[in-house]
Design an enzyme around this catalytic site. Structure first.
Site, PDB file in Angstrom:
ATOM      1  N   VAL A  47       0.834  -0.746   0.000  1.00 42.17           N
ATOM      2  CA  VAL A  47      -0.288  -0.026   0.031  1.00 42.17           C
ATOM      3  C   VAL A  47       1.279   1.485   0.404  1.00 42.17           C
ATOM      4  O   VAL A  47       2.132   0.818   0.977  1.00 42.17           O
ATOM      5  CB  VAL A  47      -0.958  -0.054   0.987  1.00 42.17           C
ATOM      6  CG1 VAL A  47      -2.025   1.543   1.132  1.00 42.17           C
ATOM      7  CG2 VAL A  47      -1.983  -1.079   1.365  1.00 42.17           C
ATOM      8  N   CYS A  48       0.824   2.236  -1.150  1.00 42.36           N
ATOM      9  CA  CYS A  48       2.037   3.280  -1.071  1.00 42.36           C
ATOM     10  C   CYS A  48       3.047   3.312  -0.966  1.00 42.36           C
ATOM     11  O   CYS A  48       3.422   2.588  -2.143  1.00 42.36           O
ATOM     12  CB  CYS A  48       0.829   4.436  -0.017  1.00 42.36           C
ATOM     13  SG  CYS A  48       1.505   6.241   0.174  1.00 42.36           S
ATOM     14  N   THR A  49       3.616   3.796  -0.356  1.00 43.09           N
ATOM     15  CA  THR A  49       5.149   3.620  -0.287  1.00 43.09           C
ATOM     16  C   THR A  49       5.763   2.626   0.051  1.00 43.09           C
ATOM     17  O   THR A  49       7.052   1.937   0.319  1.00 43.09           O
ATOM     18  CB  THR A  49       5.892   4.643  -0.038  1.00 43.09           C
ATOM     19  OG1 THR A  49       5.611   5.057   2.129  1.00 43.09           O
ATOM     20  CG2 THR A  49       5.566   6.026  -0.617  1.00 43.09           C
ATOM     21  N   GLY A  50       4.965   1.450   0.375  1.00 39.67           N
ATOM     22  CA  GLY A  50       4.889  -0.040   0.650  1.00 39.67           C
ATOM     23  C   GLY A  50       5.924  -0.683  -0.127  1.00 39.67           C
ATOM     24  O   GLY A  50       6.732  -1.629  -0.418  1.00 39.67           O
TER      25      GLY A  50
ATOM     26  N   THR B 267       2.610   3.232  -7.171  1.00 40.91           N
ATOM     27  CA  THR B 267       2.702   3.518  -5.306  1.00 40.91           C
ATOM     28  C   THR B 267       2.239   4.836  -5.345  1.00 40.91           C
ATOM     29  O   THR B 267       1.410   5.629  -6.577  1.00 40.91           O
ATOM     30  CB  THR B 267       4.590   3.762  -4.894  1.00 40.91           C
ATOM     31  OG1 THR B 267       4.259   4.288  -3.326  1.00 40.91           O
ATOM     32  CG2 THR B 267       4.628   4.907  -5.731  1.00 40.91           C
TER      33      THR B 267
END
Length: 322
Positions: free
Chosen positions: A104-107, A124
Site C-alpha cells: 500500500v502506498c510507499t510500501g 505507488t
C-alpha cells in the site's frame, strides 16, 4: 474453503491508514465468513511501533516468529524513506515464500528495495513514483492507476487505494457478495477498478486562482457534451480566445483542449463502468459525438477500445444494486 494467513508488516513511521484500511477489509471478511482469514501483525522485534501520525500500534509478535503467510502486506509511510536494512533484509529473505505480495502506498519502495519488484509493473503514491523509478530501474513504474496487479504481486497508490485493492482481493478469494457486504459496512464503493486514475481531471490540473476560470473548469466537468471549444469557453469567461487560452494554461498547468480531453475520457469511463448505456449513447453523452471518435480517444489514452474496457472493468449488475 482454505483459511488464508495475512501477515501485515509494521514499522516505525508507518502510515496508520495504510494499516487499518486493508485490515478492516480483511477482518470484515473474516467476520462475515469465519475461518477465511487468519490475520497477524508483526514488527522487527515484536515491540510497539509509532505511526507517522503519532498513534502507537502493538503487533502480535516479531517478524522472525510470524507464521508463513499466504498474503504478505507491506504498508507505506514516512518509515519507508530511510528503511531499516533489517526490514528490507527480512523481506528479501521471506517475501518469495508468500503466495501473494501486496503493498500500500510507499510500501512498494520497501518491496523494490528487497528486489521483489524487479521485472514487474508497479505503482505507488503519485508523489513517489519518480523516486521509485529512479532508484529501481528494474521496476516498470506506472503512476496512473490506483493499483496494479502483476502476477502474484499487487501494488497500490496512497491510503484509500489500499482499501480498493483489499476489496478486490477479498472478491477474488471469496466472492463478490462478501466484498459487497464489507464495502457496505465500511460505507465505501465495492471497489474502484484498478486502472482508475489516482487523480480526477480536476485534481490532475491545478484549480485556477481566478473565479471566472474556476467556473469554466466546473462548467467543463458538468457539461462534457457541450460546446467546449476555446472560442465558446472564452466567450463564457468574457475573454478573448487568445487571452483565455494563455490564462487557462498559466493557472491550471494544462491547455483547455487537454483538460477537456481528460474530462471527457473520465466521464466516458464512468458511464461504461456504472451504466448499461450503449457505446453510441456514451460517446454522445461524453462529447465525442461518434463511437469511432471515442474509440480513437480510448485507444490513444488507455490502449483499449471502449467495448473491451467495459468488459474488463464494469462490475457485475448485482454490484450496482443499492
Amino acid at each position: 474453503m482454505p483459511q488464508r494467513t495475512l501477515l501485515l508488516v509494521l514499522f516505525d513511521g508507518v502510515q496508520s491508514l495504510d494499516v487499518t484500511g486493508p485490515l478492516e477489509v480483511f477482518s470484515g471478511a473474516e467476520q462475515h465468513t469465519p475461518g477465511t482469514y487468519r490475520i497477524h501483525t508483526a514488527s522487527l522485534d515484536g515491540g510497539p511501533v509509532r505511526t507517522s501520525s503519532g498513534l502507537t500500534l502493538v503487533p502480535d509478535g516479531a517478524l522472525d516468529r510470524a507464521p508463513r503467510p499466504h498474503t504478505l502486506l507491506v504498508p507505506g509511510g514516512r518509515g519507508t524513506r530511510d528503511p531499516d536494512p533489517r526490514l528490507t533484509g527480512w523481506l528479501r529473505a521471506h517475501g518469495p515464500d508468500a503466495r501473494r505480495l501486496v503493498s500500500v502506498c510507499t510500501g512498494a519502495i520497501l518491496l523494490a528495495a528487497a528486489g521483489l519488484l524487479d521485472g514487474r509493473r508497479a505503482t505507488t503514491h503519485w508523489a513517489y513514483c519518480d523516486r521509485l523509478a529512479r532508484d529501481h530501474p528494474a521496476v516498470t513504474v506506472d503512476p496512473e492507476p490506483i493499483y496494479v496487479r502483476d502476477g502474484h504481486v499487487a501494488t497500490s497508490a496512497g491510503v484509500t487505494a489500499g482499501v480498493d485493492l483489499a476489496l478486490a482481493l477479498v472478491e477474488e478469494d471469496l466472492d463478490r457478495d462478501v466484498a459487497l457486504a464489507v464495502a457496505r459496512h465500511l460505507v465505501v464503493f465495492l471497489r474502484r477498478p484498478g486502472n482508475q486514475a489516482q487523480f480526477s481531471a480536476q485534481l490532475a490540473a491545478q484549480m485556477a486562482r481566478r473565479e471566472p476560470l474556476r467556473e469554466i473548469q466546473r462548467w467543463i466537468t458538468e457539461h462534457p457534451a457541450g460546446d467546449l471549444t476555446v472560442e465558446s469557453l472564452a466567450a463564457r469567461a468574457r475573454l478573448s480566445p487568445r487571452h483565455f487560452a494563455r490564462a487557462f494554461r498559466e493557472e491550471t498547468g494544462t491547455t483547455p483542449g487537454r483538460y477537456v480531453d481528460r474530462v471527457r475520457l473520465e466521464h466516458a469511463r464512468r458511464l461504461l463502468e456504472d451504466t448499461a448505456d450503449g457505446v453510441g449513447e456514451v460517446s454522445r453523452a461524453s462529447g465525442y459525438g461518434t463511437p469511432e471518435a471515442m474509440r480513437r480517444a480510448f485507444v490513444k489514452a488507455l490502449g483499449t477500445a471502449p467495448a473491451e474496457y467495459r468488459r474488463r472493468f464494469r462490475p457485475a449488475r448485482t454490484a450496482l444494486t443499492p
